[in-house]
Design an enzyme around this catalytic site. Sequence first.
Site, mmCIF file in Angstrom:
data_model
loop_
_atom_site.group_PDB
_atom_site.id
_atom_site.type_symbol
_atom_site.label_atom_id
_atom_site.label_comp_id
_atom_site.label_asym_id
_atom_site.label_seq_id
_atom_site.Cartn_x
_atom_site.Cartn_y
_atom_site.Cartn_z
ATOM 1 N N GLU A 148 8.221 -15.014 -13.133
ATOM 2 C CA GLU A 148 6.922 -14.742 -13.731
ATOM 3 C C GLU A 148 6.518 -13.284 -13.563
ATOM 4 O O GLU A 148 6.082 -12.639 -14.519
ATOM 5 C CB GLU A 148 5.872 -15.657 -13.101
ATOM 6 N N LYS A 176 33.071 -7.738 -10.892
ATOM 7 C CA LYS A 176 33.294 -8.705 -9.811
ATOM 8 C C LYS A 176 33.912 -9.996 -10.319
ATOM 9 O O LYS A 176 34.325 -10.848 -9.521
ATOM 10 C CB LYS A 176 31.974 -8.983 -9.085
#
Length: 611
Positions: free
Chosen positions: A293, A388
């Site tokens: 939010e 990664k």
Amino acid sequence: MAPLSLLASYYCLYQASSASAMAAAGIFGFGAVTLFTAIGSLLLGIPLIKLKSYEAVGAVKTGLLAIFAGFGLLLAHKLSDFRPPIAVLPLFLLIFILSMVVARFALLALLLAVLRQGQVRRNVVIYGAGSTGAMLATALRSHESIHVVAFVDDDPQVQRMTLLGLKVYPANQLERIVLRYDVERVLLAMPSASSARQAMIVRDLVSRGLDVHALPSFAQLVGTEVIVDTLAPVSPGVFLGRDPVTDLRPEATDAYGGKTILVTGAGGSVGSELCRQLLPYRPARIVLYEVSEIALYTIEREMAERADAQGISFVAVLGTVTESRQVRAVLAEYKVDVILHAAAYKHVPLVESNPIAGLVNNVLGTRTLAEAALEQGVKRFILISTDKAVRPTNVMGASKRMAEFVVQDMARRSSNTDFSIVRFGNVLGSSGSVVPLFREQIKKGGPVTLTHEDVTRYFMTISEAANLVLIAGGLSLSRGAHEGDLFVLDMGQPIKIRDLAERMICAAGFTVKSAENPDGHIEVSVIGLRPGEKLHEELLIQPGMLTTPHEKILRVQERGLTSIQMTSALRELRNAVAVGNAAAARRVIEAYVEGYGNSATSAIRMERTGA
């Protein structure tokens, strides 16, 4: 006090009998001095000066009041037969001024003695004998419960001097001062010192068991001096030596111009930069899709002004990519043309300790979003991936590799939606990366923590990464049945993290503390590799790259999972997630992701599923 001072001046100059006779003869002069002093005292506001502040503001007014008293003597001399000897006047003025000062200090001492009855006085030391420290000591002199016993300063030029009656000691004698005076608190009055220097001093004092309070400069308090962060901002040109990419490419203009773009993870480091860099391509609408939010609120506020100025509509949607019903509703309502999928859990240690959450968001969330994109007829789907994902040793990297498998599988199923992947290394300054961490550690005075002396990473700026992602997303080099384009951004040469740390320390105006330089400011401390962390990252699983129309974007062809394998992997992962079995979830990525866990297990599973 005025007539008493005049009388005292007579007795100082003459014998008692003569002084008494002169004083009796000059009674009019005594009355004039008393009247003029009373009027002058009221006009100057001397009775209104607080005893505590008399030292600071009363001295000048006391001198002016003595002049008033002198005028009274002169007037009496002119209007009457009052004829005091010439020596009386200067002696009277001197005695009067001294008596005024002594009386007020005596009253102040009496007042403080009364107020301090039953009070526990706290002995304090002021660290810093500059102007701020001196003003602080002056303000605390008349405090009821605080007693300043000494100054401490690092400057050899002021050490052993006396300031406001207090001795200035070097810092190495602080421990002796603390024991001698039973000091409980140190007041740090060095606002001009760097934040790193102040932090080191505070840490040293706290380690001695002292209570430390820092004081800003008085200029900062009143707003005439700006409080600035002394840490120099990170300069990509200094650290990376790369030329920024700022050009708008025709391919990207065609891909985004006039289209509705949905950016997942819009409040993140990369997602928010993608939103910013979309604006020059003038899309019709940008849909900000974010699970956080506060992150959504922040990017919405920023985009509102910029997007409105360019006539671009934007929508803020609070939601997660793992909720299929919401994802489909958003794609259908806004008729999304392009999806930039940047939403992911990316912090390696956190995902390592929360594998279920990481795999659900990064793998199943990608599958949910990709299926909805295919169903709703989205034209382009671009997955933001990471180095990664190449032979990963951690859950986060494995989850991103599985997300790549998902996109490659969806590309084989699609004839209308272009699925592609953009893989790159670390972006300088993104949330959770080493640069913000190092900056904060330098600001606190260190130490800067390093996982390993030889650890290296690929880096580029957020701005460059987002621009190249958008350009790559506009490229579609494969046609027909394919496994989706996998683009790898040219990251240059990997950078040693130790070198980056030292450059940041120097850029902030400090020196590295080491065995060779024991007087340095900031120490670099090696803490060891974290769980799942690799010493060196890679960009490719298989050797060989193909060129594209952009010199910093390369295309690679890497084998993904077959449709059968993908179906099996997702089924097993959902089953593990359904019962919250983290071990089973790890076994799934161990079986299907090359490089993660036991390669032998992966090979057996590949054979069983028809690799």
